[in-house]
Design a protein around this motif. Structure first.
Motif, PDB file in Angstrom:
ATOM      1  N   TYR A  52      -8.437   6.677 -16.917  1.00 56.68           N
ATOM      2  CA  TYR A  52      -7.770   5.549 -18.154  1.00 56.68           C
ATOM      3  C   TYR A  52      -7.608   6.167 -19.331  1.00 56.68           C
ATOM      4  O   TYR A  52      -8.058   5.087 -20.270  1.00 56.68           O
ATOM      5  CB  TYR A  52      -8.956   4.204 -17.770  1.00 56.68           C
ATOM      6  N   ALA A  53      -7.724   7.052 -19.866  1.00 57.11           N
ATOM      7  CA  ALA A  53      -7.634   7.878 -21.047  1.00 57.11           C
ATOM      8  C   ALA A  53      -6.218   7.654 -21.386  1.00 57.11           C
ATOM      9  O   ALA A  53      -5.514   8.350 -20.271  1.00 57.11           O
ATOM     10  CB  ALA A  53      -8.671   9.213 -21.345  1.00 57.11           C
ATOM     11  N   LEU A  54      -5.589   7.765 -22.160  1.00 56.75           N
ATOM     12  CA  LEU A  54      -4.427   8.283 -22.945  1.00 56.75           C
ATOM     13  C   LEU A  54      -4.472   9.006 -23.518  1.00 56.75           C
ATOM     14  O   LEU A  54      -5.025   9.283 -24.399  1.00 56.75           O
ATOM     15  CB  LEU A  54      -4.188   6.825 -24.068  1.00 56.75           C
ATOM     16  N   SER A  98      -7.707  19.829 -28.833  1.00 58.61           N
ATOM     17  CA  SER A  98      -8.409  18.779 -28.825  1.00 58.61           C
ATOM     18  C   SER A  98     -10.455  19.971 -28.221  1.00 58.61           C
ATOM     19  O   SER A  98      -9.765  20.607 -27.996  1.00 58.61           O
ATOM     20  CB  SER A  98      -8.481  17.706 -27.910  1.00 58.61           C
ATOM     21  N   THR A  99     -10.595  20.655 -29.823  1.00 54.71           N
ATOM     22  CA  THR A  99     -11.591  20.912 -29.664  1.00 54.71           C
ATOM     23  C   THR A  99     -12.814  20.413 -28.999  1.00 54.71           C
ATOM     24  O   THR A  99     -13.271  19.507 -29.396  1.00 54.71           O
ATOM     25  CB  THR A  99     -11.579  21.632 -31.539  1.00 54.71           C
ATOM     26  N   ALA A 172      -5.353  25.041 -21.233  1.00 53.34           N
ATOM     27  CA  ALA A 172      -4.484  23.432 -21.385  1.00 53.34           C
ATOM     28  C   ALA A 172      -5.016  22.582 -20.417  1.00 53.34           C
ATOM     29  O   ALA A 172      -6.133  22.625 -20.155  1.00 53.34           O
ATOM     30  CB  ALA A 172      -3.374  24.058 -20.049  1.00 53.34           C
ATOM     31  N   GLY A 173      -5.021  21.618 -21.376  1.00 58.94           N
ATOM     32  CA  GLY A 173      -6.043  20.203 -20.721  1.00 58.94           C
ATOM     33  C   GLY A 173      -5.514  19.158 -21.933  1.00 58.94           C
ATOM     34  O   GLY A 173      -4.593  19.483 -22.286  1.00 58.94           O
ATOM     35  N   PHE A 174      -6.140  18.133 -21.443  1.00 57.52           N
ATOM     36  CA  PHE A 174      -6.326  16.981 -21.728  1.00 57.52           C
ATOM     37  C   PHE A 174      -6.468  16.886 -23.386  1.00 57.52           C
ATOM     38  O   PHE A 174      -7.443  17.030 -24.222  1.00 57.52           O
ATOM     39  CB  PHE A 174      -7.273  16.224 -21.391  1.00 57.52           C
ATOM     40  N   LEU A 175      -5.254  15.904 -24.504  1.00 53.43           N
ATOM     41  CA  LEU A 175      -5.349  16.168 -25.579  1.00 53.43           C
ATOM     42  C   LEU A 175      -5.215  14.068 -26.038  1.00 53.43           C
ATOM     43  O   LEU A 175      -4.641  14.030 -25.836  1.00 53.43           O
ATOM     44  CB  LEU A 175      -4.365  16.308 -26.510  1.00 53.43           C
ATOM     45  N   PRO A 176      -6.513  13.988 -26.597  1.00 55.16           N
ATOM     46  CA  PRO A 176      -6.501  12.049 -26.973  1.00 55.16           C
ATOM     47  C   PRO A 176      -6.210  12.221 -28.099  1.00 55.16           C
ATOM     48  O   PRO A 176      -5.640  11.079 -28.502  1.00 55.16           O
ATOM     49  CB  PRO A 176      -8.268  11.899 -26.121  1.00 55.16           C
ATOM     50  N   GLY A 177      -6.407  12.924 -28.951  1.00 57.05           N
ATOM     51  CA  GLY A 177      -5.855  13.083 -30.821  1.00 57.05           C
ATOM     52  C   GLY A 177      -7.108  12.772 -31.441  1.00 57.05           C
ATOM     53  O   GLY A 177      -6.872  12.782 -32.352  1.00 57.05           O
TER      54      GLY A 177
END
Length: 209
Positions: A52-54, A98-99, A172-177
Motif C-alpha cells: 500500500y505504499a507509494l 532512502s537511508t 536496489a530498493g523501495f524509495l518513499p522519498g
C-alpha cells in the motif's frame, strides 16, 4: 435590489450558477486528495516495496561516468537523501536514496566496499513463508518475531548489494522519498546497477549529514 424581488428567470439562472460553483469546488478538492490505489515504483517492480505504499518518482538521478577516468568514491548525504559518485574529483553520477529511519539510522563515517553480491538477501529482516513460498508473516525480524509453525524465514531481497559497514550497504530498493530503511542505503534499481558496476572491493564510501 432585494433577492426576493428578482424575476423567476433571474433566480433560476443565479441558482444554477451557485450550484455549478459548489460542484466544481468539491470536484477540485476531491481530485486533489484522490487516492487511486495504484503503487508507483521507480524500477517498475513490486518486490521491494511495502504494501500500500507509494514510491517517490525519481527525477533527480543521473549518470555520465562511462569512459571517465579517475578513482571511484561514493559520498552519501543523509540530509539530501542522495548518493554522489565521484571519479577522481569529478561528480559523474547522482542517485536518489532512502537511508535508515530514526530507530535504525545509517551511521556516518568513512568506509570501504567490503562485499558485492548481485542477488543478496537480508539475514535479519524479511518474511516467514510456508512450504509453497506464500508469505505467512511479513516484514519480520529474524530471531525476534515468533515464527509460525511450519513456516521458514526468507530474507528480504537486496539486489546489487554493496556492503560497506557490517550489515549495512547500498542496494536496489523501495524509495518513499524519506529515510525508511533499517540502516541500508536504498537506490532505484537502475542506479544500484550502475553503482554496482563501477565500484570495487575497497572503493571508499563516505556517509555524512
Amino acid at each position: 435590489m432585494a433577492l426576493f424581488s428578482l424575476s423567476p428567470t433571474v433566480l433560476r439562472t443565479l441558482g444554477c450558477f451557485m450550484i455549478a460553483v459548489a460542484m466544481s469546488s468539491c470536484a477540485g478538492r476531491q481530485k486533489k486528495h484522490k487516492l487511486t490505489g495504484e503503487t508507483q515504483y521507480i524500477d517498475g517492480t513490486r518486490s521491494a516495496a511495502p504494501r500500500y505504499a507509494l514510491q517517490q518518482v525519481d527525477v533527480e538521478s543521473w549518470w555520465k561516468g562511462d569512459g571517465v577516468a579517475g578513482a571511484p568514491k561514493v559520498v552519501i548525504s543523509l540530509g539530501e537523501q542522495k548518493a554522489y559518485f565521484y571519479k577522481g574529483s569529478e561528480v559523474v553520477g547522482v542517485s536518489s536514496v532512502s537511508t535508515g529511519e530514526e530507530n535504525h539510522p545509517t551511521p556516518t563515517g568513512s568506509y570501504r566496499i567490503q562485499q558485492k553480491s548481485p542477488a543478496h538477501r537480508s539475514s535479519q529482516y524479511g518474511d516467514y513463508v510456508d512450504a509453497s513460498g506464500n508469505v505467512v508473516a511479513e516484514n519480520i525480524e529474524s530471531g525476534v518475531d515468533p515464527r509460525p509453525p511450519g513456516s521458514k524465514y526468507r530474507g528480504a531481497s537486496m539486489p546489487y548489494f554493496m556492503r560497506f559497514n557490517r550489515g549495512i550497504g547500498m542496494h536496489a530498493g523501495f524509495l518513499p522519498g524519506y529515510p525508511a530503511s533499517h540502516g541500508c542505503v536504498r537506490m532505484p534499481d537502475h542506479m544500484a546497477q550502475t553503482f554496482y558496476r563501477n565500484v570495487s572491493i575497497g572503493t571508499p564510501v563516505v556517509v555524512k549529514y
